[in-house]
Enzyme design. Sequence first.
Site, PDB file in Angstrom:
ATOM      1  N   GLY A 195       0.834  -1.192   0.000  1.00  0.00           N
ATOM      2  CA  GLY A 195       0.000   0.000   0.000  1.00  0.00           C
ATOM      3  C   GLY A 195       0.868   1.241   0.000  1.00  0.00           C
ATOM      4  O   GLY A 195       2.069   1.182  -0.287  1.00  0.00           O
ATOM      5  N   ASP A 242     -35.228  -8.877  23.248  1.00  0.00           N
ATOM      6  CA  ASP A 242     -35.987  -9.735  24.163  1.00  0.00           C
ATOM      7  C   ASP A 242     -35.219 -11.041  24.366  1.00  0.00           C
ATOM      8  O   ASP A 242     -35.536 -12.081  23.797  1.00  0.00           O
ATOM      9  CB  ASP A 242     -37.383 -10.002  23.571  1.00  0.00           C
ATOM     10  CG  ASP A 242     -38.219 -10.930  24.436  1.00  0.00           C
ATOM     11  OD1 ASP A 242     -37.914 -11.050  25.641  1.00  0.00           O
ATOM     12  OD2 ASP A 242     -39.172 -11.527  23.898  1.00  0.00           O
ATOM     13  N   ASP A 277     -49.711  22.844  16.910  1.00  0.00           N
ATOM     14  CA  ASP A 277     -50.625  23.882  16.422  1.00  0.00           C
ATOM     15  C   ASP A 277     -49.821  25.073  15.890  1.00  0.00           C
ATOM     16  O   ASP A 277     -49.643  26.084  16.560  1.00  0.00           O
ATOM     17  CB  ASP A 277     -51.562  24.313  17.553  1.00  0.00           C
ATOM     18  CG  ASP A 277     -52.595  25.340  17.101  1.00  0.00           C
ATOM     19  OD1 ASP A 277     -52.778  25.484  15.874  1.00  0.00           O
ATOM     20  OD2 ASP A 277     -53.204  25.984  17.971  1.00  0.00           O
ATOM     21  N   ASP A 327     -64.149  16.158  10.747  1.00  0.00           N
ATOM     22  CA  ASP A 327     -64.233  17.492  10.138  1.00  0.00           C
ATOM     23  C   ASP A 327     -62.881  18.008   9.649  1.00  0.00           C
ATOM     24  O   ASP A 327     -62.778  19.135   9.160  1.00  0.00           O
ATOM     25  CB  ASP A 327     -64.849  18.489  11.114  1.00  0.00           C
ATOM     26  CG  ASP A 327     -63.938  18.783  12.310  1.00  0.00           C
ATOM     27  OD1 ASP A 327     -62.936  18.044  12.503  1.00  0.00           O
ATOM     28  OD2 ASP A 327     -64.232  19.738  13.065  1.00  0.00           O
ATOM     29  N   GLU A 343     -50.632  19.906   9.718  1.00  0.00           N
ATOM     30  CA  GLU A 343     -49.870  20.124  10.950  1.00  0.00           C
ATOM     31  C   GLU A 343     -49.517  18.781  11.598  1.00  0.00           C
ATOM     32  O   GLU A 343     -48.416  18.617  12.135  1.00  0.00           O
ATOM     33  CB  GLU A 343     -50.674  20.989  11.918  1.00  0.00           C
ATOM     34  CG  GLU A 343     -50.803  22.446  11.477  1.00  0.00           C
ATOM     35  CD  GLU A 343     -51.750  23.254  12.344  1.00  0.00           C
ATOM     36  OE1 GLU A 343     -51.512  24.461  12.525  1.00  0.00           O
ATOM     37  OE2 GLU A 343     -52.745  22.676  12.835  1.00  0.00           O
ATOM     38  N   ASP A 384     -14.443   2.717   3.411  1.00  0.00           N
ATOM     39  CA  ASP A 384     -13.807   2.266   2.165  1.00  0.00           C
ATOM     40  C   ASP A 384     -14.198   0.826   1.862  1.00  0.00           C
ATOM     41  O   ASP A 384     -13.355  -0.028   1.601  1.00  0.00           O
ATOM     42  CB  ASP A 384     -12.291   2.401   2.263  1.00  0.00           C
ATOM     43  CG  ASP A 384     -11.609   2.312   0.888  1.00  0.00           C
ATOM     44  OD1 ASP A 384     -12.295   2.567  -0.125  1.00  0.00           O
ATOM     45  OD2 ASP A 384     -10.413   1.993   0.835  1.00  0.00           O
ATOM     46  N   ASP A 410     -50.401  27.269  13.382  1.00  0.00           N
ATOM     47  CA  ASP A 410     -51.080  28.547  13.133  1.00  0.00           C
ATOM     48  C   ASP A 410     -51.816  29.080  14.357  1.00  0.00           C
ATOM     49  O   ASP A 410     -52.502  30.114  14.288  1.00  0.00           O
ATOM     50  CB  ASP A 410     -52.053  28.423  11.949  1.00  0.00           C
ATOM     51  CG  ASP A 410     -53.138  27.378  12.208  1.00  0.00           C
ATOM     52  OD1 ASP A 410     -53.262  26.897  13.351  1.00  0.00           O
ATOM     53  OD2 ASP A 410     -53.851  27.035  11.235  1.00  0.00           O
ATOM     54  N   ASP A 448     -64.942  13.351  14.715  1.00  0.00           N
ATOM     55  CA  ASP A 448     -66.134  13.793  13.962  1.00  0.00           C
ATOM     56  C   ASP A 448     -65.858  13.946  12.471  1.00  0.00           C
ATOM     57  O   ASP A 448     -66.747  14.271  11.690  1.00  0.00           O
ATOM     58  CB  ASP A 448     -66.703  15.090  14.535  1.00  0.00           C
ATOM     59  CG  ASP A 448     -65.719  16.259  14.445  1.00  0.00           C
ATOM     60  OD1 ASP A 448     -64.648  16.098  13.805  1.00  0.00           O
ATOM     61  OD2 ASP A 448     -66.009  17.326  15.016  1.00  0.00           O
ATOM     62  N   GLY A 467       3.411   0.923   3.220  1.00  0.00           N
ATOM     63  CA  GLY A 467       4.142  -0.279   3.580  1.00  0.00           C
ATOM     64  C   GLY A 467       3.700  -1.499   2.804  1.00  0.00           C
ATOM     65  O   GLY A 467       2.941  -1.408   1.830  1.00  0.00           O
TER      66      GLY A 467
END
Length: 518
Positions: free
Chosen positions: A66, A373, A482, A456, A493, A183, A484, A454, A69
Amino acid sequence: MGGCFSTNTPATPAAERRRRRRRRQRAASPEKGSGGGAEGVARVVEFGYERDFEGRYEVGRLLGHGQFGYTFAATDRGSGDRVAVKRIDKAKMNRPVAVEDVKREVKILKALKGHENIVHFYNAFEDDSYVYIVMELCEGGELLDRILAKKNSRYSEKDAAVVVRQMLKVAAECHLRGLVHRDMKPENFLFKSTKEDSPLKATDFGLSDFINPGKKFRDIVGSAYYVAPEVLKRRSGPESDVWSIGVITYILLCGRRPFWDKTEDGIFKEVLRNKPDFRKRPWPSISTSAKDFVKRLLVKNPRARLTAAQALSHPWVREGGDASEIPVDISVLYNMRQFVKYSRFKQFALRALASTVNEEELADLKDQFDAIDIDKSGSISIEEMRHALAKDLPWRLKGPRVLEIIQAIDSNTDGLVDFKEFVAATLHIHQMAELDSERWGLRCQAAFSKFDLDGDGYITPDELRMHTGLKGSIEPLLEEADIDKDGRISLSEFRKLLRTASMSNLPSPTGVPNPQAL
């Protein structure tokens, strides 16, 4: 550390063989000035390693070389065992960073000692001229050699999955220790023996480094064909190893690189801009599961990419493998630590979201739950949680408050964490949101509807109180989501809350999460 990009690698297997043959011929020539070693160096660098290398080992044939060495085969004079010795020339360590690189590599090899798919480290020695790193001898050759020896330079799916599983186990182990290999390429994986079923061993940790929680690497290192997009953007972490394994898997299955150009800059542009081609032969004949696996590893956004442990749970890799081989996922431990810091509303929202995910999609989290577990009781105790969190070595010394984490996740307050509770705390939100935006939208709508009684289109304080069963003021739960400030939560949101960090979870100015919050 500097980069080690090499773009002169030819595109064809035949050219690759010629290049590697020339490289070995160069490696076989004697070192220039090898007689003096450290001649001309004003001072001898001291590492504090043992100094009786020559008395312990007899050096044999050259294996490779390399930048700093050479690597030789050697024999233990006492036991007769054969080993590999990486000999690093001190004369070439003319900068402090080169010395630190060697020290770090030895430290990393010591930390990973004992893993079945990492080359075994025996000891480090030195004398006035050299440092000697003594390791396990792997005589089966590089993974790249075996790829090139295959017909059409391709592996069968079954054989490729065996190889990939071993690489992923290395990456997962490194990441648990706060370490990134940086690498990963076929040249850095060796076979223990020449047998067809020989185990694979990761080697060359010269570019590897430890990384603190919340930090990113800013330098560009690695090998050009395997480099991840975020490395080129100078914001990389453990995820880059998974990308590299994705590139290797693509090569194993089709014999070609997913990103190719004649120049380094051209390769980088391909990596940053283009997607791998799954249309050319042999991809039409490769299984859907294999293609899905590669695609999930070669996701350009690192937050949406599979982790190494997740990839081990993928059906293509999992088939024929042992579930006990799947280690604890560092990202799962991270998600549990984060869950305790989320607002109560976000915790409730994540529980609602978890109920929209089917069993098949939760396969990786079921593997993680089973890994934690230990007694297989179907629930995680405080001791099992403490044992799991201790595996995340970068955080182990920061004293995570295990009881606090258990209490945050334990929605039915029985002192244990069951699988349903575990899922809510460990969902990979960014993967869910970015890999399939249409399905993500449907999930968010389904989770939102559990609050919006509901229908909505808004979650009101009364609806939130009815869903949670909480008494007293509900305003603190609404406050974070929240945006706004109209006193109710819209679907947009709600979706934003799921994807963003809580205010208490924002990074500190240094970029490192506050361990005191754990």
